[in-house]
Scaffold this active site. Sequence first.
Site, PDB file in Angstrom:
ATOM      1  N   ASP A   1     -31.076  23.594  43.837  1.00 46.58           N
ATOM      2  CA  ASP A   1     -29.886  23.026  43.196  1.00 46.58           C
ATOM      3  C   ASP A   1     -28.681  23.921  43.515  1.00 46.58           C
ATOM      4  O   ASP A   1     -28.436  24.930  42.842  1.00 46.58           O
ATOM      5  CB  ASP A   1     -30.148  22.948  41.681  1.00 46.58           C
ATOM      6  CG  ASP A   1     -29.016  22.303  40.916  1.00 46.58           C
ATOM      7  OD1 ASP A   1     -27.891  22.242  41.442  1.00 46.58           O
ATOM      8  OD2 ASP A   1     -29.260  21.872  39.781  1.00 46.58           O
TER       9      ASP A   1
ATOM     10  N   HIS B   1     -15.140  32.805  64.547  1.00 45.06           N
ATOM     11  CA  HIS B   1     -15.314  31.477  63.955  1.00 45.06           C
ATOM     12  C   HIS B   1     -14.934  30.394  64.968  1.00 45.06           C
ATOM     13  O   HIS B   1     -15.682  29.447  65.199  1.00 45.06           O
ATOM     14  CB  HIS B   1     -14.429  31.394  62.702  1.00 45.06           C
ATOM     15  CG  HIS B   1     -14.597  30.141  61.910  1.00 45.06           C
ATOM     16  ND1 HIS B   1     -15.743  29.849  61.204  1.00 45.06           N
ATOM     17  CD2 HIS B   1     -13.756  29.097  61.708  1.00 45.06           C
ATOM     18  CE1 HIS B   1     -15.595  28.689  60.607  1.00 45.06           C
ATOM     19  NE2 HIS B   1     -14.399  28.204  60.900  1.00 45.06           N
TER      20      HIS B   1
ATOM     21  N   LYS C   1     -16.698  32.813  47.957  1.00 42.79           N
ATOM     22  CA  LYS C   1     -17.072  31.605  48.707  1.00 42.79           C
ATOM     23  C   LYS C   1     -17.860  32.006  49.950  1.00 42.79           C
ATOM     24  O   LYS C   1     -18.842  31.364  50.314  1.00 42.79           O
ATOM     25  CB  LYS C   1     -15.809  30.806  49.074  1.00 42.79           C
ATOM     26  CG  LYS C   1     -16.072  29.494  49.800  1.00 42.79           C
ATOM     27  CD  LYS C   1     -16.074  29.618  51.309  1.00 42.79           C
ATOM     28  CE  LYS C   1     -16.281  28.265  51.975  1.00 42.79           C
ATOM     29  NZ  LYS C   1     -16.455  28.385  53.437  1.00 42.79           N
TER      30      LYS C   1
END
Length: 390
Positions: free
Chosen positions: A277, A378, A261
């Site tokens: 796409d 983060h 991911k």
Amino acid sequence: MKSSISGFYKHTVEERQSIIKKLADLTDAEQNILKNFGYFNPDELDAYTENVIGSFQLPFSLATNFLINENEYLIPMVTEEPSIVAAASNAARFARKYGGFRCEPVKSIMIGQIQIVKIEEEQIIEISQFINFEKKKLLDLANSCDEKLISLGGGARDIIVRQIKTIKGPMVILHVLIDVLDAMGANAVNTMVEALANYLEDKIPGMIMLKIISNLSIHRMAKCSAIFDTEMLGGPEIVSNIMNAYAFAQADPFRATTHNKGIMNGISALALATGNDTRALEAGAHAFASYNSKTGSYSSLSKYWVDHQGRLCGELELPMPIATIGNIIQNHPMTRIAFKILQVSKAEELAQIAVAVGLAQNIAALRALASEGIQKGHMKLHNKKLGNKS
Ligand code: HMG
């Protein structure tokens, strides 16, 4: 609120906005946001897809520092997630000392599948012989569907006959290999396999069912490698920790899913910025993570090792059906700017950039995970975006 609205699509965008204002009890302020189409007019957006009621904006960012096949690139990215762009820019620096990212040539061959059902085991050979005997004629027929693609040097190249066992008995699956050049290729591929299926219908045993592109495009692979600077990573201990993190992803599908991911964080952001796409890319990447796995289950898409000088080397390989021509790609005002910044016109070069961005994204996350943890960087950026300096 009722969802059954027959003929919603027959209304204009403005009419749909009025209907939804009443149904969802939108305020005038919310209605005004819906009426803000930015650089589009409502009719343009309505032509892209169905039942449009507004325009949806996301940040358009640039990742810095990328050196790929000796070329400098600024990478356009569309993502809502804090720290992705910073992480890619950060990790691109780690690779520069040893020449940046090196990417291999990418072929633009897509697979079109034709499914043949209701066959007996002994008829499989008959189908196989027919396809091999008629192959040239079949390829010519497929190519007659797309004169433009042929004139540019692309077209159907081969037909492979596969057999599979299914809960509905044996099936024959034809794989038509088609060079789609700079397109993603779904339209060209689907047109060709439908034409071939029509022709084959009464010439082979069994019944032809699906005719459709496969998103597991194993003949359109992008591969890159890089050597990362040990000091920038944080020293030999961090390198060793990164190898532990990699071993975890290689052996455990739960971890591999998150690891991959992270790779797609970058690739999908570039794909969105260039009008590509993202679903096709995501599906192909995750399927390949199982298909290619040496462990027999879903695994890491990237590989890492330490060379004889103690340097961390990384490699990423995955299917990359990314395009530089297509409706949105060529006509969306932001994708046009993205391509101007990238200075790329060939799909092969965009695929090489995408795989390098994926590897950078992966090593950035692994370095953080193997040192201070992901939350520090983060959350620093997440808090900054929220205006929270604590
Ligand atoms: P740092 O060391 O504090 O950064 O890292 P720095 O201030 O020393 O700056 C170093 C460079 O980072 C800068 O160089 C910039 O290139 C970039 P400079 O321009 O100064 O020469 N940079 C920034 N770029 C844009 N905006 C900023 C910014 N700050 C630094 N505000 C950093 C901070 C966030 C980069 C680092 O902690 C990091 O790379 N963290 C990883 C974050 C990450 O991977 N995020 C992805 C989302 S989490 C996720 O979904 C995936 C995951 O689950 C995948 C997995 O599990 O494998 C983690």
